[in-house]
Design an enzyme around this catalytic site. Structure first.
Site, PDB file in Angstrom:
ATOM      1  N   TYR A  79       0.812  -1.106   0.019  1.00 44.97           N
ATOM      2  CA  TYR A  79       0.088  -0.106   0.054  1.00 44.97           C
ATOM      3  C   TYR A  79       0.778   1.337   0.069  1.00 44.97           C
ATOM      4  O   TYR A  79       0.647   2.320  -0.836  1.00 44.97           O
ATOM      5  CB  TYR A  79      -0.806  -0.032   1.184  1.00 44.97           C
ATOM      6  CG  TYR A  79      -1.871  -1.103   1.405  1.00 44.97           C
ATOM      7  CD1 TYR A  79      -3.157  -0.817   0.307  1.00 44.97           C
ATOM      8  CD2 TYR A  79      -2.168  -1.863   2.210  1.00 44.97           C
ATOM      9  CE1 TYR A  79      -4.114  -1.755   0.312  1.00 44.97           C
ATOM     10  CE2 TYR A  79      -3.331  -2.946   2.163  1.00 44.97           C
ATOM     11  CZ  TYR A  79      -4.036  -2.724   1.158  1.00 44.97           C
ATOM     12  OH  TYR A  79      -5.274  -3.825   1.397  1.00 44.97           O
TER      13      TYR A  79
ATOM     14  N   LYS B  45      -1.377  10.843  -9.055  1.00 43.24           N
ATOM     15  CA  LYS B  45      -2.739  10.143  -9.173  1.00 43.24           C
ATOM     16  C   LYS B  45      -3.598  10.797  -7.866  1.00 43.24           C
ATOM     17  O   LYS B  45      -4.730  10.847  -8.326  1.00 43.24           O
ATOM     18  CB  LYS B  45      -2.353   8.669  -8.648  1.00 43.24           C
ATOM     19  CG  LYS B  45      -3.774   7.537  -8.680  1.00 43.24           C
ATOM     20  CD  LYS B  45      -3.490   6.138  -8.362  1.00 43.24           C
ATOM     21  CE  LYS B  45      -2.716   6.077  -6.798  1.00 43.24           C
ATOM     22  NZ  LYS B  45      -2.761   4.798  -6.769  1.00 43.24           N
ATOM     23  N   TYR B  46      -3.257  10.988  -6.757  1.00 47.61           N
ATOM     24  CA  TYR B  46      -4.296  11.234  -5.679  1.00 47.61           C
ATOM     25  C   TYR B  46      -4.632  12.669  -5.825  1.00 47.61           C
ATOM     26  O   TYR B  46      -5.825  13.139  -5.369  1.00 47.61           O
ATOM     27  CB  TYR B  46      -3.477  11.111  -4.450  1.00 47.61           C
ATOM     28  CG  TYR B  46      -3.651   9.498  -4.102  1.00 47.61           C
ATOM     29  CD1 TYR B  46      -4.682   8.640  -3.840  1.00 47.61           C
ATOM     30  CD2 TYR B  46      -2.361   8.961  -3.937  1.00 47.61           C
ATOM     31  CE1 TYR B  46      -4.500   7.533  -3.619  1.00 47.61           C
ATOM     32  CE2 TYR B  46      -2.107   7.458  -3.747  1.00 47.61           C
ATOM     33  CZ  TYR B  46      -3.318   6.855  -3.605  1.00 47.61           C
ATOM     34  OH  TYR B  46      -3.163   5.468  -3.424  1.00 47.61           O
TER      35      TYR B  46
ATOM     36  N   GLU C 249     -13.493  -1.955   3.152  1.00 47.83           N
ATOM     37  CA  GLU C 249     -12.190  -2.304   3.045  1.00 47.83           C
ATOM     38  C   GLU C 249     -12.160  -3.873   3.326  1.00 47.83           C
ATOM     39  O   GLU C 249     -12.952  -4.191   4.746  1.00 47.83           O
ATOM     40  CB  GLU C 249     -11.125  -1.957   3.647  1.00 47.83           C
ATOM     41  CG  GLU C 249      -9.781  -2.609   3.518  1.00 47.83           C
ATOM     42  CD  GLU C 249      -9.343  -2.754   2.133  1.00 47.83           C
ATOM     43  OE1 GLU C 249      -8.815  -3.987   1.959  1.00 47.83           O
ATOM     44  OE2 GLU C 249      -9.312  -2.028   1.247  1.00 47.83           O
TER      45      GLU C 249
ATOM     46  N   ASP D 158     -15.888  -7.413   2.075  1.00 52.53           N
ATOM     47  CA  ASP D 158     -16.056  -7.324   0.700  1.00 52.53           C
ATOM     48  C   ASP D 158     -16.975  -6.351  -0.088  1.00 52.53           C
ATOM     49  O   ASP D 158     -17.995  -6.597   0.357  1.00 52.53           O
ATOM     50  CB  ASP D 158     -16.235  -8.774  -0.156  1.00 52.53           C
ATOM     51  CG  ASP D 158     -15.626  -8.785  -1.561  1.00 52.53           C
ATOM     52  OD1 ASP D 158     -16.101  -8.009  -2.364  1.00 52.53           O
ATOM     53  OD2 ASP D 158     -14.986  -9.807  -1.872  1.00 52.53           O
ATOM     54  N   MET D 159     -16.431  -5.420  -0.839  1.00 57.07           N
ATOM     55  CA  MET D 159     -17.410  -4.416  -1.290  1.00 57.07           C
ATOM     56  C   MET D 159     -18.629  -5.000  -2.054  1.00 57.07           C
ATOM     57  O   MET D 159     -19.839  -4.447  -1.972  1.00 57.07           O
ATOM     58  CB  MET D 159     -16.715  -3.422  -2.451  1.00 57.07           C
ATOM     59  CG  MET D 159     -16.222  -3.967  -3.687  1.00 57.07           C
ATOM     60  SD  MET D 159     -15.515  -2.867  -4.769  1.00 57.07           S
ATOM     61  CE  MET D 159     -13.609  -2.628  -3.731  1.00 57.07           C
TER      62      MET D 159
ATOM     63  N   GLU E 257      -9.801   2.786  -6.564  1.00 54.64           N
ATOM     64  CA  GLU E 257      -8.736   3.024  -7.231  1.00 54.64           C
ATOM     65  C   GLU E 257      -8.488   1.402  -7.613  1.00 54.64           C
ATOM     66  O   GLU E 257      -7.452   0.914  -7.193  1.00 54.64           O
ATOM     67  CB  GLU E 257      -7.830   3.639  -6.310  1.00 54.64           C
ATOM     68  CG  GLU E 257      -7.376   3.097  -5.080  1.00 54.64           C
ATOM     69  CD  GLU E 257      -6.136   3.808  -4.512  1.00 54.64           C
ATOM     70  OE1 GLU E 257      -5.298   4.030  -5.216  1.00 54.64           O
ATOM     71  OE2 GLU E 257      -6.108   3.872  -3.206  1.00 54.64           O
TER      72      GLU E 257
ATOM     73  N   GLU F 169      -7.100  -6.338 -12.941  1.00 59.77           N
ATOM     74  CA  GLU F 169      -7.295  -6.250 -11.367  1.00 59.77           C
ATOM     75  C   GLU F 169      -8.825  -6.381 -11.402  1.00 59.77           C
ATOM     76  O   GLU F 169      -9.390  -6.048  -9.966  1.00 59.77           O
ATOM     77  CB  GLU F 169      -6.641  -5.491 -10.747  1.00 59.77           C
ATOM     78  CG  GLU F 169      -4.825  -5.655 -10.821  1.00 59.77           C
ATOM     79  CD  GLU F 169      -4.047  -4.748  -9.964  1.00 59.77           C
ATOM     80  OE1 GLU F 169      -4.809  -4.056  -9.051  1.00 59.77           O
ATOM     81  OE2 GLU F 169      -2.977  -5.040 -10.058  1.00 59.77           O
TER      82      GLU F 169
END
Length: 789
Positions: free
Chosen positions: A409, A418-419, A479, A506-507, A534, A543
């Site tokens: 991470y 990116k952020y 998360e 899990d989302m 992301e 992914e």
């Protein structure tokens, strides 16, 4: 989740200069290794390494006499009519080395030299006697070099290419001899000395073939084919199975060829760039210099992680008189016993002087050192950290089946670009939500959910965006990683001041934000206005971002719910990357799935084999995913999962319900290659629209991120979170000029996993309306390393 980590680093901590040049010297007249005094003198002049011949003039004369005697016997026998075949005479056998044939012996310093194989051999000679003797000389010198402790050898390249005077037979002989050499010298590194192209007027060294009067002389070509030299190298390393101990010593030409050929050599395993006297020109002051084009080529090649060393051939300091000078000074009482003890100018003034070939002994070295100081400063993307990742293979992540470590991470969080783009997208979305007066799913606040929060960088950016726009928000962090969940709870206590609702699940199983809960009715779930994630990989969807966002879409408010990102496209291009292919080939000896794996890699030493022509870009889009998906598609997915639809869709795999068929993809693209070449696989990139403006004035304006080489500078400059993906071919695919590479690619699924398949076919035109297929790859598949859902 970003793929291909690069490590966190401060963009301001970047070295001011590129690497120090490694400068070597090769003297073709040298017959023996240098004395300690000579070597020390060169080191003090700025030379870092030197070369030595394995054998000397005495050995050359013996070999030439042997070959000349045998050829003479053949001519005499043919004249007398006693034989008409070389097979009637026994093939000459090279006698062993004697102390008079070499001055190289085992010593403490011998491994600091680069050995030069005798340049007069001709392994590719059409005369079988000369080819045989040349091979014997090669193996004898390699064996002896191996014994003495030398570590690397420079082999003279083939004197003729496959397309010239029946050169294909000779090139096959040469390639086979090099393959044998790699076996004989099992501890040695080999460099094949190749010209960048066969430059007209370039001097040809005397070889054994000059003894054969029957061989046709090589006439200068009117039309120069600049790719024949690369063709020969490609043939050699192909026969040698891309051996990792085989490199190129690339001879720089006086006039540089077109950029396409320069880029092609850039992708090869370069170890030396050799600079001969003809490459230099005198400047206005009479000192040696290189053209601006040569300078730029060297600067470009020095960007490689394993940058080439510069070898000065027959230029630079002359040491032939150093020992004589030392002897003269010793007679005058000057101590020269140490190689570090050099005479002063006054002591050397009256002593015999060596005859230097230049205005001053180190003019060429001084110029190269000056050129070293002129290298452009490192850019943000050329830090030591990123450079270390050049062409380094990494297995893709399995974010759904594996729980990532904190260090992983941290790598992703090291990219501020990116952020910043994500934060800007959140600011735009919240500002327009407020401007357009959209209804919210919860009274008075915009509900934001960060799906796959990791350690919380997007949560922090969402809170900052809310503060910047003055919009009241309710933030949920979802998360599945139990370890990251603990970290998020701590962040909520110490950084976010308890403003975030942290959920461990899990989302795809999340039912949405809890509005209320009673003992009688249980929890009541609401909806999400802005869903942030992301989940993108190096190819965009590799992914399983589509599958994850499909699974959580049911919590989004209708019809105003926003997904950040809202869309992403995958792009690919055929490339030549011999270094990566050699690496994967070596791994395949112990890893049976090495060629089935789409590798995440910081592609650098590569060559785009296709060129941009009208209607065909060099990098083309494969497919696109958008979020949220249409509601009827979502309903069809649910029906298939519950058994409401029998047999699934047309793309479903055997035994699968086809619930994920809407995320399968197929494309067929054509790439145009005007010049012949070889490809080793496909380079994959992605582009993503994080947010697209919805107001009348700015409608269509986008906040984007991209790894596409042609657009990354304008869309997300200096972003480092994602490296490209590489889809390898099991065998290099060689194609002729004016070829169209037709590439078919599939994204396949069986409801439990996702994988890719790819096929390359080379077609060439043989008439105004007729094509033939000249090459094809196997149907490659990553099913064995599929991403698990």
């Amino acid at each position: 989740m970003a793929s291909g980590g690069t490590g966190s680093f401060d963009p301001l901590v970047v070295a001011a200069q590129r690497p120090n040049f490694q400068i070597g010297q090769h003297d073709s007249r040298r017959q023996a290794p240098l004395s300690d005094l000579q070597y020390g003198y060169l080191l003090n002049q700025g030379i870092n390494f030197v070369t030595t011949p394995i054998t000397n003039e005495n050995f050359r004369k013996r070999v030439f006499a042997l070959v000349e005697k045998h050829l003479s016997l053949l001519r005499d026998s043919e004249k007398s009519g006693t034989t008409t075949s070389t097979s009637a005479l026994a093939e000459p056998v090279l006698p062993p080395l004697t102390p008079e044939d070499t001055s190289v012996f085992p010593s403490a310093s011998v491994n600091t030299y680069t050995g030069f194989i005798s340049p007069w051999i001709d392994l590719a000679s059409p005369n079988p006697i000369i080819a045989s003797i040349s091979r014997q000389v090669l193996n004898l010198e390699i064996n002896y070099a191996n014994f003495t402790g030398l570590r690397s050898l420079v082999l003279p390249g083939p004197l003729r290419d496959a397309s010239k005077n029946g050169g294909n037979q000779g090139l096959a002989q040469y390639s086979r001899a090099v393959r044998e050499a790699l076996t004989v010298g099992s501890r040695l590194t080999f460099l094949v000395h190749m010209p960048m192209y066969r430059e007209p007027g370039a001097e040809q060294t005397e070889s054994l073939s000059s003894l054969d009067k029957n061989l046709p002389s090589q006439e200068a070509e009117k039309d120069v084919d600049i790719y024949t030299s690369w063709d020969s190298w490609n043939h050699i390393r192909g026969i040698c199975d891309y051996n990792l101990r085989l490199f190129v010593a690339l001879q720089m030409p006086r006039k540089l060829p077109e950029k396409n050929l320069q880029d092609r050599w850039f992708a090869e395993p370069l170890h030396y760039l050799t600079l001969c006297p003809q490459v230099f020109q005198k400047n206005q002051s009479g000192y040696p210099s290189l053209t601006k084009h040569h300078q730029q080529l060297i600067f470009d090649y020095m960007r490689l992680k394993n940058y080439p060393w510069l070898l000065l051939c027959d230029v630079g300091p002359d040491v032939s008189g150093i020992d004589t000078l030392a002897g003269s000074l010793a007679d005058k009482g000057v101590d020269t016993s140490s190689k570090d003890q050099f005479p002063s100018l006054s002591e050397a003034q009256n002593a015999p002087q060596p005859s230097f070939s230049t205005k001053a002994p180190s003019d060429h070295v001084d110029y190269i050192k000056w050129l070293e100081s002129q290298q452009p400063p490192l850019t943000y993307l050329e830090s030591d950290t990123l450079t270390s990742f050049q062409d380094w293979l990494q297995s893709p992540l399995q974010p759904l089946s594996d729980n990532l470590e904190s260090a992983t991470y941290e790598v992703f969080e090291g990219d501020p670009v990116k952020y910043e783009q994500y934060e800007f997208a959140c600011i735009e979305a919240l500002s327009e939500w407020k401007e357009l007066k959209k209804p919210t799913s919860k009274e008075g606040v915009v509900v934001i959910a960060v799906a796959g929060s990791g350690r919380g960088p997007l949560v922090t950016r969402a809170l900052r965006a809310a503060e910047a726009t003055g919009v009241a928000v309710e933030v949920w962090a979802v998360e599945k990683n139990p370890n990251a969940y603990v970290y998020l709870l701590r962040m909520n206590e110490t950084v976010w001041e308890g403003k975030v609702n942290v959920v461990k699940t899990d989302m795809r199983a999340w039912k949405g934000p809890v509005i209320s809960s009673t003992a009688e009715t249980g929890p009541v779930y609401g909806k999400v206005d802005i869903l942030i994630s992301e989940l993108l990989g190096s190819f965009g969807d590799n992914e399983l971002s589509p599958e994850c966002l499909d699974g959580i879409q049911h919590v989004m408010a209708k019809p105003h719910g926003i997904s950040i990102p809202s869309a992403y496209t995958a792009h690919f291009s055929p490339i030549a990357t011999p270094k990566l292919y050699a690496d994967i080939l070596s791994r395949s000896a112990t890893d049976e799935i090495a060629f089935d794996t789409p590798w995440v890699v910081h592609l650098y030493a590569l060559h785009f084999v296709s060129q941009k022509v009208p209607g065909h870009a060099r990098i083309q889009e494969a497919w696109e995913f958008t979020h949220p998906i249409p509601e009827d598609t979502l309903q069809s997915v649910e029906a298939k999962r519950s058994g409401g639809v029998v047999g699934g869709g047309g793309g479903s795999m055997a035994g699968a319900a086809g619930a994920n068929d809407h995320n399968s993809r197929y494309c067929h693209r054509t790439f145009v290659c005007p010049t012949r070449g070889v490809m080793h696989g496909l380079a994959g990139y992605f582009e993503s629209t994080l947010y697209e403006s919805q107001t009348e004035v700015t409608r269509g304006q986008k906040v984007e991120i991209s790894t596409h080489p042609d657009y990354i500078e304008q869309k997300s400059k200096d972003m480092i979170s994602w490296f490209p993906i590489f889809f390898p071919l099991k065998k290099p695919l060689y194609f002729p000029g004016d070829t169209e590479l037709e590439i078919s690619m599939w994204r396949q699924t069986d409801d439990t996993k996702v994988w890719y398949e790819w096929l390359v076919e080379a077609w060439t035109w043989v008439g105004p309306s007729s094509r033939i297929k000249v090459a094809s790859s196997e149907l490659c598949s990553s099913r064995k390393v599929a991403c698990l859902m």
